[in-house]
Write an enzyme that holds these catalytic residues in place. Structure first.
Site, PDB file in Angstrom:
ATOM      1  N   ASP A  61      -1.387   3.767  18.011  1.00 43.27           N
ATOM      2  CA  ASP A  61      -0.146   3.694  17.246  1.00 43.27           C
ATOM      3  C   ASP A  61       0.356   2.265  17.360  1.00 43.27           C
ATOM      4  O   ASP A  61       0.806   1.842  18.428  1.00 43.27           O
ATOM      5  CB  ASP A  61       0.883   4.683  17.803  1.00 43.27           C
ATOM      6  CG  ASP A  61       2.196   4.666  17.035  1.00 43.27           C
ATOM      7  OD1 ASP A  61       2.388   3.792  16.168  1.00 43.27           O
ATOM      8  OD2 ASP A  61       3.052   5.526  17.322  1.00 43.27           O
ATOM      9  N   ASN A  88      -4.862  -3.119   9.279  1.00 46.51           N
ATOM     10  CA  ASN A  88      -4.694  -2.420   8.012  1.00 46.51           C
ATOM     11  C   ASN A  88      -3.507  -1.457   8.016  1.00 46.51           C
ATOM     12  O   ASN A  88      -2.964  -1.153   6.954  1.00 46.51           O
ATOM     13  CB  ASN A  88      -5.986  -1.661   7.683  1.00 46.51           C
ATOM     14  CG  ASN A  88      -5.814  -0.696   6.540  1.00 46.51           C
ATOM     15  OD1 ASN A  88      -5.695  -1.097   5.390  1.00 46.51           O
ATOM     16  ND2 ASN A  88      -5.775   0.598   6.854  1.00 46.51           N
ATOM     17  N   SER A 140       0.002  -8.366   1.113  1.00 46.34           N
ATOM     18  CA  SER A 140       0.254  -8.008  -0.274  1.00 46.34           C
ATOM     19  C   SER A 140       0.782  -9.220  -1.016  1.00 46.34           C
ATOM     20  O   SER A 140       1.500 -10.057  -0.450  1.00 46.34           O
ATOM     21  CB  SER A 140       1.278  -6.877  -0.361  1.00 46.34           C
ATOM     22  OG  SER A 140       1.705  -6.672  -1.693  1.00 46.34           O
ATOM     23  N   TYR A 155       9.444  -3.931   2.146  1.00 47.29           N
ATOM     24  CA  TYR A 155       8.008  -4.174   2.102  1.00 47.29           C
ATOM     25  C   TYR A 155       7.718  -5.656   1.902  1.00 47.29           C
ATOM     26  O   TYR A 155       6.910  -6.257   2.611  1.00 47.29           O
ATOM     27  CB  TYR A 155       7.381  -3.350   0.986  1.00 47.29           C
ATOM     28  CG  TYR A 155       5.881  -3.439   0.909  1.00 47.29           C
ATOM     29  CD1 TYR A 155       5.086  -2.772   1.840  1.00 47.29           C
ATOM     30  CD2 TYR A 155       5.243  -4.153  -0.098  1.00 47.29           C
ATOM     31  CE1 TYR A 155       3.702  -2.827   1.771  1.00 47.29           C
ATOM     32  CE2 TYR A 155       3.869  -4.221  -0.181  1.00 47.29           C
ATOM     33  CZ  TYR A 155       3.096  -3.552   0.763  1.00 47.29           C
ATOM     34  OH  TYR A 155       1.724  -3.616   0.700  1.00 47.29           O
ATOM     35  N   VAL A 157       9.632  -8.284   2.491  1.00 44.63           N
ATOM     36  CA  VAL A 157      10.032  -9.073   3.662  1.00 44.63           C
ATOM     37  C   VAL A 157       9.010  -8.915   4.783  1.00 44.63           C
ATOM     38  O   VAL A 157       8.605  -9.895   5.425  1.00 44.63           O
ATOM     39  CB  VAL A 157      11.433  -8.659   4.124  1.00 44.63           C
ATOM     40  CG1 VAL A 157      11.746  -9.249   5.501  1.00 44.63           C
ATOM     41  CG2 VAL A 157      12.484  -9.110   3.116  1.00 44.63           C
ATOM     42  N   LYS A 159       5.821  -8.088   4.630  1.00 43.09           N
ATOM     43  CA  LYS A 159       4.528  -8.694   4.324  1.00 43.09           C
ATOM     44  C   LYS A 159       4.626 -10.221   4.308  1.00 43.09           C
ATOM     45  O   LYS A 159       3.666 -10.912   4.688  1.00 43.09           O
ATOM     46  CB  LYS A 159       3.993  -8.171   2.989  1.00 43.09           C
ATOM     47  CG  LYS A 159       3.589  -6.704   3.036  1.00 43.09           C
ATOM     48  CD  LYS A 159       2.479  -6.441   4.050  1.00 43.09           C
ATOM     49  CE  LYS A 159       1.940  -5.020   3.931  1.00 43.09           C
ATOM     50  NZ  LYS A 159       0.845  -4.727   4.877  1.00 43.09           N
ATOM     51  N   ARG A 188      -5.650   2.585  -5.565  1.00 45.89           N
ATOM     52  CA  ARG A 188      -5.491   4.037  -5.670  1.00 45.89           C
ATOM     53  C   ARG A 188      -5.698   4.710  -4.317  1.00 45.89           C
ATOM     54  O   ARG A 188      -6.763   5.246  -4.008  1.00 45.89           O
ATOM     55  CB  ARG A 188      -6.475   4.611  -6.701  1.00 45.89           C
ATOM     56  CG  ARG A 188      -6.131   4.275  -8.126  1.00 45.89           C
ATOM     57  CD  ARG A 188      -6.959   5.070  -9.121  1.00 45.89           C
ATOM     58  NE  ARG A 188      -8.376   4.769  -9.040  1.00 45.89           N
ATOM     59  CZ  ARG A 188      -8.965   3.738  -9.665  1.00 45.89           C
ATOM     60  NH1 ARG A 188      -8.253   2.898 -10.397  1.00 45.89           N
ATOM     61  NH2 ARG A 188     -10.260   3.554  -9.538  1.00 45.89           N
TER      62      ARG A 188
END
Length: 231
Positions: A61, A88, A140, A155, A157, A159, A188
Site C-alpha cells: 500500500d 503506477n 499524465s 489530479y 496538482v 501529477k 481504457r
C-alpha cells in the site's frame, strides 16, 4: 543470455490495467516481476493471468510507509534486489477546484506523489549502490504545466508534483539510474473508462519502454508515445 534475465522489476498497482499489462511485458522481456497490490488476493488473481513462475505477488500500500518498508524488507530478506521500479499506483479524483475538499486533495497527493516518494526512498538507494536502475513514474499530460493542470484540480496538482519528484530523484542518483515520467494517454481502464481512445496495450507501451531503457537511454524526462514532451 539476455541481460534482462538477471533483473527484477517491481510494479505498483499491478493487479489491473496499465500496471498489469506492464508486468506482462516485463515478464516477456525476461525480467522477474514483483506484482505489488494493496489487496494480495487480487494480486494473486492477476498473477495467475500472466502464467509465469517469474511473477511474485507482494502486498504493498503506497500510502502506508510501514507497508512500503515491510515489502522492501521481505524482498531483501529473500535476496531480491529491485532493479526496475514502476510507480503506477494512482487515483483520479475529478472534482473541480471549487468543489474540491481538503481531504480529497490530500488523498490524491498521498497516492500519486507520496506513494512514489516512499517507493523511491525504499528502492533507489540500492539501485545507486549497484550501479543500475530504472524508475518510471506513471504521470499524465494533465500534470504538465504547459498543458492542462487546471483540470481536474487534485489530479493535475498531484501529477505536476510527481513530475517535479521525477526531476528531483533523477538529480539525486547516478547517471546509471534512469528516472523518467510517462504520460500513457487516456486509456481504457477502470480509471479511464470504456470510452477512452487508447488501449491498455498502447498505454503500457512507453511505460515498458522506459523500464527497459539501455544504458545510453534518457533520464529526467517526460515521455508520451516514446517521445519527449514538455513538462
Amino acid at each position: 543470455m539476455n541481460r534482462e534475465q538477471d533483473r527484477t522489476a517491481l510494479v505498483t498497482g499491478a493487479n489491473r490495467g496499465i500496471g498489469l499489462e506492464t508486468a506482462r511485458r516485463l515478464v516477456v522481456a525476461g525480467l522477474d516481476v514483483v506484482l505489488a497490490a494493496r489487496d494480495p488476493a487480487r494480486g494473486r488473481d492477476a498473477a495467475r493471468t500472466l502464467g509465469s513462475p517469474r511473477v511474485r505477488v507482494e502486498e504493498l500500500d503506497v500510502t502506508d510507509a510501514m507497508s512500503v518498508t515491510a515489502c522492501a524488507e521481505r524482498l531483501a530478506d529473500d535476496g531480491v534486489a529491485v532493479d526496475v521500479l514502476v510507480n503506477n499506483a494512482g487515483i483520479y479524483p475529478t472534482d473541480g477546484f471549487f468543489s474540491l475538499d481538503e481531504d480529497t486533495l490530500l488523498r490524491a497527493l498521498d497516492v500519486n506523489l507520496m506513494g512514489a516518494f516512499r517507493t523511491c526512498r525504499a528502492f533507489c538507494p540500492g539501485m545507486a549502490r549497484r550501479g543500475y536502475g530504472r524508475v518510471v513514474n506513471v504521470s499524465s499530460g494533465l500534470g504538465a504545466l504547459t498543458g492542462n493542470v487546471p483540470s481536474p484540480a487534485a489530479y493535475g496538482v498531484s501529477k505536476a508534483a510527481l513530475n517535479a519528484l521525477t526531476l528531483v530523484v533523477s538529480a539525486a542518483v547516478p547517471q546509471a539510474v534512469k528516472v523518467n515520467a510517462v504520460c500513457p494517454g487516456w486509456v481504457r481502464t477502470d480509471m479511464g473508462g470504456r470510452g477512452a481512445p487508447t488501449s491498455v496495450e498502447q498505454g503500457a507501451d512507453t511505460v515498458a519502454w522506459l523500464a527497459l531503457l539501455p544504458d545510453s537511454g534518457p533520464t529526467g524526462g517526460f515521455f508520451r508515445d516514446r517521445k519527449r514532451i514538455d513538462w
